[in-house]
Design a protein around this motif. Sequence first.
Motif, PDB file in Angstrom:
ATOM      1  N   ASP A 107       5.090   2.606  -7.938  1.00 46.49           N
ATOM      2  CA  ASP A 107       5.647   2.673  -6.590  1.00 46.49           C
ATOM      3  C   ASP A 107       4.575   3.028  -5.560  1.00 46.49           C
ATOM      4  OD1 ASP A 107       8.124   2.127  -7.618  1.00 46.49           O
ATOM      5  OD2 ASP A 107       8.832   4.208  -7.536  1.00 46.49           O
TER       6      ASP A 107
ATOM      7  N   GLN B 249      10.310   6.444   1.887  1.00 44.84           N
ATOM      8  CA  GLN B 249      10.670   5.121   1.405  1.00 44.84           C
ATOM      9  C   GLN B 249       9.698   4.711   0.296  1.00 44.84           C
ATOM     10  OE1 GLN B 249      11.269   2.162   4.526  1.00 44.84           O
ATOM     11  NE2 GLN B 249      11.582   3.774   6.044  1.00 44.84           N
ATOM     12  N   ALA B 250      10.196   3.930  -0.637  1.00 43.92           N
ATOM     13  CA  ALA B 250       9.359   3.501  -1.759  1.00 43.92           C
ATOM     14  C   ALA B 250       9.483   2.002  -1.972  1.00 43.92           C
ATOM     15  CB  ALA B 250       9.750   4.238  -3.032  1.00 43.92           C
ATOM     16  N   SER B 251       8.356   1.390  -2.366  1.00 43.45           N
ATOM     17  CA  SER B 251       8.294  -0.027  -2.727  1.00 43.45           C
ATOM     18  C   SER B 251       7.673  -0.134  -4.104  1.00 43.45           C
ATOM     19  CB  SER B 251       7.402  -0.758  -1.737  1.00 43.45           C
ATOM     20  OG  SER B 251       8.100  -1.648  -0.977  1.00 43.45           O
TER      21      SER B 251
ATOM     22  N   LEU C  26       1.001  -4.627   3.532  1.00 46.59           N
ATOM     23  CA  LEU C  26       1.943  -3.659   4.087  1.00 46.59           C
ATOM     24  C   LEU C  26       1.841  -3.727   5.597  1.00 46.59           C
ATOM     25  CD1 LEU C  26       1.124  -0.584   1.789  1.00 46.59           C
ATOM     26  CD2 LEU C  26       2.846  -2.365   1.406  1.00 46.59           C
TER      27      LEU C  26
ATOM     28  N   THR D 141       6.820  -5.332   3.382  1.00 50.95           N
ATOM     29  CA  THR D 141       5.865  -5.730   2.351  1.00 50.95           C
ATOM     30  C   THR D 141       5.858  -7.244   2.206  1.00 50.95           C
ATOM     31  OG1 THR D 141       7.514  -5.645   0.586  1.00 50.95           O
ATOM     32  CG2 THR D 141       6.346  -3.607   1.086  1.00 50.95           C
TER      33      THR D 141
ATOM     34  N   CYS E 184       3.450  -2.531   9.561  1.00 53.77           N
ATOM     35  CA  CYS E 184       4.261  -1.679  10.430  1.00 53.77           C
ATOM     36  C   CYS E 184       3.869  -1.957  11.871  1.00 53.77           C
ATOM     37  CB  CYS E 184       4.045  -0.200  10.101  1.00 53.77           C
ATOM     38  SG  CYS E 184       4.997   0.941  11.121  1.00 53.77           S
TER      39      CYS E 184
ATOM     40  N   THR F 262       4.810   5.038  -2.218  1.00 52.69           N
ATOM     41  CA  THR F 262       5.752   5.918  -1.538  1.00 52.69           C
ATOM     42  C   THR F 262       5.245   6.248  -0.145  1.00 52.69           C
ATOM     43  OG1 THR F 262       6.457   6.886  -3.639  1.00 52.69           O
ATOM     44  CG2 THR F 262       6.965   8.124  -1.646  1.00 52.69           C
ATOM     45  N   MET F 263       6.078   6.023   0.859  1.00 52.66           N
ATOM     46  CA  MET F 263       5.726   6.289   2.249  1.00 52.66           C
ATOM     47  C   MET F 263       6.531   7.473   2.764  1.00 52.66           C
ATOM     48  SD  MET F 263       3.478   4.008   3.067  1.00 52.66           S
ATOM     49  CE  MET F 263       2.975   2.288   3.029  1.00 52.66           C
TER      50      MET F 263
ATOM     51  N   ASN G  37      10.974  -4.802  -1.666  1.00 54.90           N
ATOM     52  CA  ASN G  37      11.336  -4.320  -0.336  1.00 54.90           C
ATOM     53  C   ASN G  37      11.459  -2.801  -0.338  1.00 54.90           C
ATOM     54  OD1 ASN G  37      11.498  -6.911   0.805  1.00 54.90           O
ATOM     55  ND2 ASN G  37      13.601  -7.167   0.074  1.00 54.90           N
ATOM     56  N   PRO G  38      11.119  -2.154   0.771  1.00 53.24           N
ATOM     57  CA  PRO G  38      11.224  -0.691   0.834  1.00 53.24           C
ATOM     58  C   PRO G  38      12.668  -0.221   0.668  1.00 53.24           C
ATOM     59  CG  PRO G  38       9.876  -1.547   2.628  1.00 53.24           C
ATOM     60  CD  PRO G  38      10.526  -2.724   1.990  1.00 53.24           C
TER      61      PRO G  38
ATOM     62  N   ASP H 266      15.001   3.500   0.809  1.00 57.62           N
ATOM     63  CA  ASP H 266      15.007   4.929   1.122  1.00 57.62           C
ATOM     64  C   ASP H 266      15.181   5.750  -0.146  1.00 57.62           C
ATOM     65  OD1 ASP H 266      14.600   5.071   3.843  1.00 57.62           O
ATOM     66  OD2 ASP H 266      16.725   5.073   4.364  1.00 57.62           O
TER      67      ASP H 266
END
Length: 292
Positions: free
Chosen positions: A80, A17-19, A33, A96, A35, A82-83, A108-109, A111
């Motif tokens: 970005d 996923q990227a923001s 960030l 975020t 989670c 990137t997760m 927002n993240p 995919d």
Amino acid sequence: MGNVIWQGDKEPIANVQASTVIGAWATDDTGTLTCAGKSVVFTVAATETIAAVVAGLVAAWNASLEGALEEVTALDASPDITMTAGTAGTPFVFATSETTAGDGEIGNPVDSTANSSPADWDANENWNPGTAPIDADNVYLQNSSADVNWGLDQSAVTLAVLEARQSFTGDIGLPRTNVAGTHHFAEYRDTYLAIGATVCRIGQGDGTGSRRIKLNFGAVQTACTIYNSGSRIEADVPTVLLKGTHASNVLTVLRGDVGVAFFAGETAVIATLTVGYVRNVGNDATVYCGAG
């Protein structure tokens, strides 16, 4: 109505996923960030570039010792963030936010690579004949060790039959505490398979059985029969855990290790509970009904 058989053979692919970070970041602007309720924060000491904000948040995330954050690796791909999931096939959710001193923002993240998993109930590829279950289907889990861990919110679906035979040795659902990594954490993803089923049968036939089956039938009236269960995967938690709130639910346990609304704060309704035995009156069936 059709017969649908669990196979769990979809290829595992890591979720990415990227923001995107944008705007001008001024003194005291903060980016966050998050989670599983745990956050890392980067605070701008003086006006910073987007690249500096991205680098700061990535470094903070990767340095964190919070278990849920350790499951995911952050990468600086400025602008970005990137997760990437540490384990292919294990989905994650992160959010975020930012407080505005300037006009900096974190998107927002999104995919960039969707999660793919052999443990995903939603995935058509995990089922024979190639379609995930829908209303009025008969679902069979048998002759398989493939877990069902993801896509567990199926509360909009009501099956005619849900049957997990004793030859099915995978897990259904997740533990409340995630112990897979270095640091344990309270599981933030769904832990019960939430699905309606008019009839549920668990543990028929030969085999060692599943060591974890967690089912939430919601408001759908269910007649559930437990013929047998596997041994516990968690020493203090019954193998089969059930919830459901319909006023006419029926539960029959012939053999096995069963908990109903077992954990504090859980609720369930059973109109008729029958506990029997197959060979041993005292030990064949053990049923725990929680305070709820």
